[in-house]
Design an enzyme around this catalytic site. Sequence first.
Site, PDB file in Angstrom:
ATOM      1  N   ARG A  46      49.734  52.562  38.033  1.00  0.00           N
ATOM      2  CA  ARG A  46      48.767  52.013  37.086  1.00  0.00           C
ATOM      3  C   ARG A  46      47.994  53.168  36.463  1.00  0.00           C
ATOM      4  O   ARG A  46      48.003  54.279  36.998  1.00  0.00           O
ATOM      5  CB  ARG A  46      47.810  51.065  37.814  1.00  0.00           C
ATOM      6  CG  ARG A  46      48.463  49.804  38.338  1.00  0.00           C
ATOM      7  CD  ARG A  46      47.446  48.908  39.033  1.00  0.00           C
ATOM      8  NE  ARG A  46      48.106  47.748  39.646  1.00  0.00           N
ATOM      9  CZ  ARG A  46      47.814  47.256  40.829  1.00  0.00           C
ATOM     10  NH1 ARG A  46      46.863  47.821  41.563  1.00  0.00           N
ATOM     11  NH2 ARG A  46      48.442  46.197  41.300  1.00  0.00           N
ATOM     12  N   ARG A 139      40.954  43.649  35.158  1.00  0.00           N
ATOM     13  CA  ARG A 139      41.725  44.890  35.279  1.00  0.00           C
ATOM     14  C   ARG A 139      42.532  45.190  34.025  1.00  0.00           C
ATOM     15  O   ARG A 139      42.855  46.330  33.726  1.00  0.00           O
ATOM     16  CB  ARG A 139      42.704  44.785  36.455  1.00  0.00           C
ATOM     17  CG  ARG A 139      42.096  44.886  37.820  1.00  0.00           C
ATOM     18  CD  ARG A 139      43.220  44.813  38.834  1.00  0.00           C
ATOM     19  NE  ARG A 139      42.780  44.998  40.191  1.00  0.00           N
ATOM     20  CZ  ARG A 139      43.586  44.936  41.248  1.00  0.00           C
ATOM     21  NH1 ARG A 139      44.889  44.700  41.074  1.00  0.00           N
ATOM     22  NH2 ARG A 139      43.125  45.120  42.465  1.00  0.00           N
ATOM     23  N   ARG A 150      50.511  36.751  41.489  1.00  0.00           N
ATOM     24  CA  ARG A 150      49.503  37.311  42.389  1.00  0.00           C
ATOM     25  C   ARG A 150      48.605  36.219  42.970  1.00  0.00           C
ATOM     26  O   ARG A 150      48.237  36.268  44.145  1.00  0.00           O
ATOM     27  CB  ARG A 150      48.654  38.353  41.659  1.00  0.00           C
ATOM     28  CG  ARG A 150      49.387  39.661  41.452  1.00  0.00           C
ATOM     29  CD  ARG A 150      48.430  40.788  41.115  1.00  0.00           C
ATOM     30  NE  ARG A 150      49.147  42.057  40.921  1.00  0.00           N
ATOM     31  CZ  ARG A 150      49.516  42.871  41.882  1.00  0.00           C
ATOM     32  NH1 ARG A 150      49.254  42.565  43.142  1.00  0.00           N
ATOM     33  NH2 ARG A 150      50.156  43.995  41.618  1.00  0.00           N
TER      34      ARG A 150
END
Length: 205
Positions: A46, A139, A150
């Site tokens: 990320r 995010r 998720r």
Amino acid sequence: MLQKGLRPLVICGPSGSGKSTLIKRLFDEFPDRFGFSVSHTTRQPRPGEEHGKHYYFTTKEKMQDQIDKNQFIETAEFNNNLYGTSKNSVEEVINSGKICVLDIEMQGVEQIKKTSLNPLLVFIKPPSLDELEKRLKMRKTETDDSLKQRLAIAIEEIKYGEKAGNFHRIIVNDNIDKAYAELRDFIVGELRQFFKKEELDAIKK
């Protein structure tokens, strides 16, 4: 592999529960007491993540070969990516005389329980699924599909985390300061002999 008395600390919880923030606070307050076991993963980094610091980023082929050679303490598959804790990573921290901290998935928790490491097990629980979804959206790293995945996995993780006997402590992270104080106090209480008197005195204040 494990030095007597140096129990590793395992932190588990859904993505977005605040595990990384809590671990960072622990390291910032006690930089000489804890060492992080850097996990391997086959997912892409990320933004801001560094190889060797946040994860060892690798390929499925290479990691599977290492798994076949019994080089990992625990492994898990999440969102079609492999994750794992290598024996070398844990040994490096333990040999430095520090308390080893592992951030692992529930599959890995089950595996590490079967080792001789005798870890302290802490589950970080979000206050609600709605709050967890909000944190993941903030995010800006998730697609609609990955967000749904998720959250579906988070439901199973929370069920596992709440099951009696799976963890030594469950901490609800509805306020980061409160959650950190609870985490710190639990760890220090369990591993008191590894802290200096001045550190313990500072905690009491």
